[in-house]
Design an enzyme around this catalytic site. Sequence first.
Site, PDB file in Angstrom:
ATOM      1  N   ASP A 233      85.321  85.417  18.173  1.00  0.00           N
ATOM      2  CA  ASP A 233      85.250  86.887  18.292  1.00  0.00           C
ATOM      3  C   ASP A 233      85.227  87.211  19.774  1.00  0.00           C
ATOM      4  O   ASP A 233      85.343  86.302  20.615  1.00  0.00           O
ATOM      5  CB  ASP A 233      83.985  87.440  17.590  1.00  0.00           C
ATOM      6  CG  ASP A 233      84.149  88.900  17.147  1.00  0.00           C
ATOM      7  OD1 ASP A 233      84.438  89.751  18.009  1.00  0.00           O
ATOM      8  OD2 ASP A 233      83.993  89.190  15.953  1.00  0.00           O
ATOM      9  N   ASP A 254      90.325  85.710  22.198  1.00  0.00           N
ATOM     10  CA  ASP A 254      91.083  86.944  22.017  1.00  0.00           C
ATOM     11  C   ASP A 254      92.222  86.603  21.064  1.00  0.00           C
ATOM     12  O   ASP A 254      93.133  85.844  21.414  1.00  0.00           O
ATOM     13  CB  ASP A 254      91.630  87.407  23.381  1.00  0.00           C
ATOM     14  CG  ASP A 254      92.504  88.641  23.250  1.00  0.00           C
ATOM     15  OD1 ASP A 254      92.796  89.059  22.111  1.00  0.00           O
ATOM     16  OD2 ASP A 254      92.912  89.185  24.291  1.00  0.00           O
ATOM     17  N   PHE A 255      92.160  87.152  19.840  1.00  0.00           N
ATOM     18  CA  PHE A 255      93.150  86.701  18.859  1.00  0.00           C
ATOM     19  C   PHE A 255      94.541  87.293  19.080  1.00  0.00           C
ATOM     20  O   PHE A 255      95.462  87.003  18.325  1.00  0.00           O
ATOM     21  CB  PHE A 255      92.662  86.861  17.422  1.00  0.00           C
ATOM     22  CG  PHE A 255      92.022  88.172  17.049  1.00  0.00           C
ATOM     23  CD1 PHE A 255      92.572  89.381  17.412  1.00  0.00           C
ATOM     24  CD2 PHE A 255      90.861  88.160  16.275  1.00  0.00           C
ATOM     25  CE1 PHE A 255      91.993  90.572  17.036  1.00  0.00           C
ATOM     26  CE2 PHE A 255      90.259  89.358  15.906  1.00  0.00           C
ATOM     27  CZ  PHE A 255      90.827  90.568  16.284  1.00  0.00           C
ATOM     28  N   HIS A 274      92.498  95.326   9.231  1.00  0.00           N
ATOM     29  CA  HIS A 274      92.442  96.780   9.011  1.00  0.00           C
ATOM     30  C   HIS A 274      92.140  97.532  10.323  1.00  0.00           C
ATOM     31  O   HIS A 274      92.216  98.747  10.378  1.00  0.00           O
ATOM     32  CB  HIS A 274      91.453  97.149   7.892  1.00  0.00           C
ATOM     33  CG  HIS A 274      90.005  97.104   8.264  1.00  0.00           C
ATOM     34  ND1 HIS A 274      89.027  97.693   7.485  1.00  0.00           N
ATOM     35  CD2 HIS A 274      89.347  96.550   9.315  1.00  0.00           C
ATOM     36  CE1 HIS A 274      87.854  97.509   8.062  1.00  0.00           C
ATOM     37  NE2 HIS A 274      88.013  96.818   9.159  1.00  0.00           N
TER      38      HIS A 274
HETATM   39  C1  LIG Z   1      85.361  95.083  11.764  1.00  0.00           C
HETATM   40  S1  LIG Z   1      84.736  93.819  12.786  1.00  0.00           S
HETATM   41  C2  LIG Z   1      84.642  92.420  11.697  1.00  0.00           C
HETATM   42  C3  LIG Z   1      83.721  91.360  12.254  1.00  0.00           C
HETATM   43  C4  LIG Z   1      83.552  90.112  11.367  1.00  0.00           C
HETATM   44  N1  LIG Z   1      84.815  89.479  11.084  1.00  0.00           N
HETATM   45  C5  LIG Z   1      82.803  90.446  10.104  1.00  0.00           C
HETATM   46  O1  LIG Z   1      83.395  90.413   9.021  1.00  0.00           O
HETATM   47  O2  LIG Z   1      81.602  90.769  10.189  1.00  0.00           O
HETATM   48  C6  LIG Z   1      86.124  93.430  13.794  1.00  0.00           C
HETATM   49  C7  LIG Z   1      85.829  92.387  14.849  1.00  0.00           C
HETATM   50  O3  LIG Z   1      86.990  92.157  15.632  1.00  0.00           O
HETATM   51  C8  LIG Z   1      86.554  91.808  16.924  1.00  0.00           C
HETATM   52  N2  LIG Z   1      87.674  91.951  17.866  1.00  0.00           N
HETATM   53  C9  LIG Z   1      88.226  93.094  18.346  1.00  0.00           C
HETATM   54  N3  LIG Z   1      89.218  92.813  19.183  1.00  0.00           N
HETATM   55  C10 LIG Z   1      89.312  91.453  19.251  1.00  0.00           C
HETATM   56  C11 LIG Z   1      90.174  90.558  19.953  1.00  0.00           C
HETATM   57  N4  LIG Z   1      91.168  90.992  20.737  1.00  0.00           N
HETATM   58  N5  LIG Z   1      89.969  89.234  19.768  1.00  0.00           N
HETATM   59  C12 LIG Z   1      88.987  88.772  18.968  1.00  0.00           C
HETATM   60  N6  LIG Z   1      88.136  89.584  18.263  1.00  0.00           N
HETATM   61  C13 LIG Z   1      88.314  90.907  18.414  1.00  0.00           C
HETATM   62  C14 LIG Z   1      85.408  92.770  17.170  1.00  0.00           C
HETATM   63  O4  LIG Z   1      84.546  92.313  18.173  1.00  0.00           O
HETATM   64  C15 LIG Z   1      84.742  92.810  15.804  1.00  0.00           C
HETATM   65  O5  LIG Z   1      83.672  91.896  15.725  1.00  0.00           O
END
Ligand SMILES: C[S@@+](CC[C@H](N)C(=O)[O-])C[C@H]1O[C@@H](n2cnc3c(N)ncnc32)[C@H](O)[C@@H]1O
Length: 375
Positions: A233, A254-255, A274
């Site tokens: 994350d 960073d995905f 989403h």
């Molecule tokens: C809606 S949350 C879901 C978090 C986790 N997967 C869960 O189910 O509890 C979306 C996650 O995407 C992460 N995120 C946003 N941009 C990202 C990026 N470029 N690379 C990796 N993670 C990212 C955010 O930090 C956040 O924790």
Amino acid sequence: MTVPATNTADLLRQASAHDFDGDESTRLATIREAQRLINRLQHLTERSWELAFENWAVLGIVQTFVNLGIFERWLDAGGDTASLETLCGLAKAAIDPKLLVRLCRLLAAKDFIEEVAEEQYKPTAFSLALGDRGSLQAGWIQCGHDHFKYGGLDHFSRFLQETSYRDPVDGGNTAYRLGCPENLDLWARCSLTPELQTSFSEMMECWTRGHDISLFRARHHAAIPAGSLVLQDRPEALALAGVDLDKIRIMPHDFLTPQLVRNARAYMFHAVFHDWSDEKSLVILKHTAAAMKLGYSRLLIADVVLQPTGASAFQAAMDVSMMGLLSAKERTQGMWEELLSGAGFKILKIWKDPKRYESVIEAELAGPDGGAHSQ
Ligand SMILES: C[S@@+](CC[C@H](N)C(=O)[O-])C[C@H]1O[C@@H](n2cnc3c(N)ncnc32)[C@H](O)[C@@H]1O
């Protein structure tokens, strides 16, 4: 048959969540019918009143109680019936009793607390949960205050007007950015301000009821080699993850960049796609596909799969919330199929949630001939 109105009210008063004995589908279907009942019984003006006045007023009061620590201190003090004076004494800041009684009046009218006598109040299960940091319900309210309001309310309609009512797909241009004071996107605001990351993370933890990876670790503990579960994350989100490090490796990632964990058995994304447009989702998926081993690795996506008709209010509201927060969206099965095939995947199964919250999509690399290569 006409049921006397008094009998109907009695019947409704007796119903409780325990009656369903764990049958979640029936419990949720009953809530849906109860809401339809209210919609039928309400006069038009009552419905508009509730929507435009009561809901926002109640949220503002609940946030005020959370800010003042009243629910938390009430629970700590035993959660018994309390006088107005006692509640004033529990507040972290001095509060005028003439103000507090007005706030309590609406909370009681909306069943957040019970008014047992004049200026005497009893907490409900919900207000006690708001006071219990472990239940994370207060974090959810705080997240609404810190984040969701910027993707909603008047910013939302102003944004749609300003973008000429086009379906929003640009994550850099959101109702959230338009509304928030710093003109930043959600993740940038969270990265800059730890409190904002905390309320977002608490809301997520509350929703997913404990991180999936921790649940998996707990269930399969003995069979899992140390370090073979990897949690990725943003670094700010990982700092709050609170997972056991014996089997789980924390890896900031960073995905939108290449995936460094290669040939894993499964790559799981929960509530990730989403947050992103199709264009960005394809970037994430293609980086994932490039790391996967054909015929071995699986892709698991836990997200909403919208039904073609009759989506639940949860699913439809999640879709519109993602629009407001991130110019993103929930997807139908057809949209998922198109997105995943565009990144070289083939869906093997969609594990549907009878409660109509989220589903799990299981997919694998389609391979050069476009077919599945299961082991
Ligand atoms: C809606 S949350 C879901 C978090 C986790 N997967 C869960 O189910 O509890 C979306 C996650 O995407 C992460 N995120 C946003 N941009 C990202 C990026 N470029 N690379 C990796 N993670 C990212 C955010 O930090 C956040 O924790």
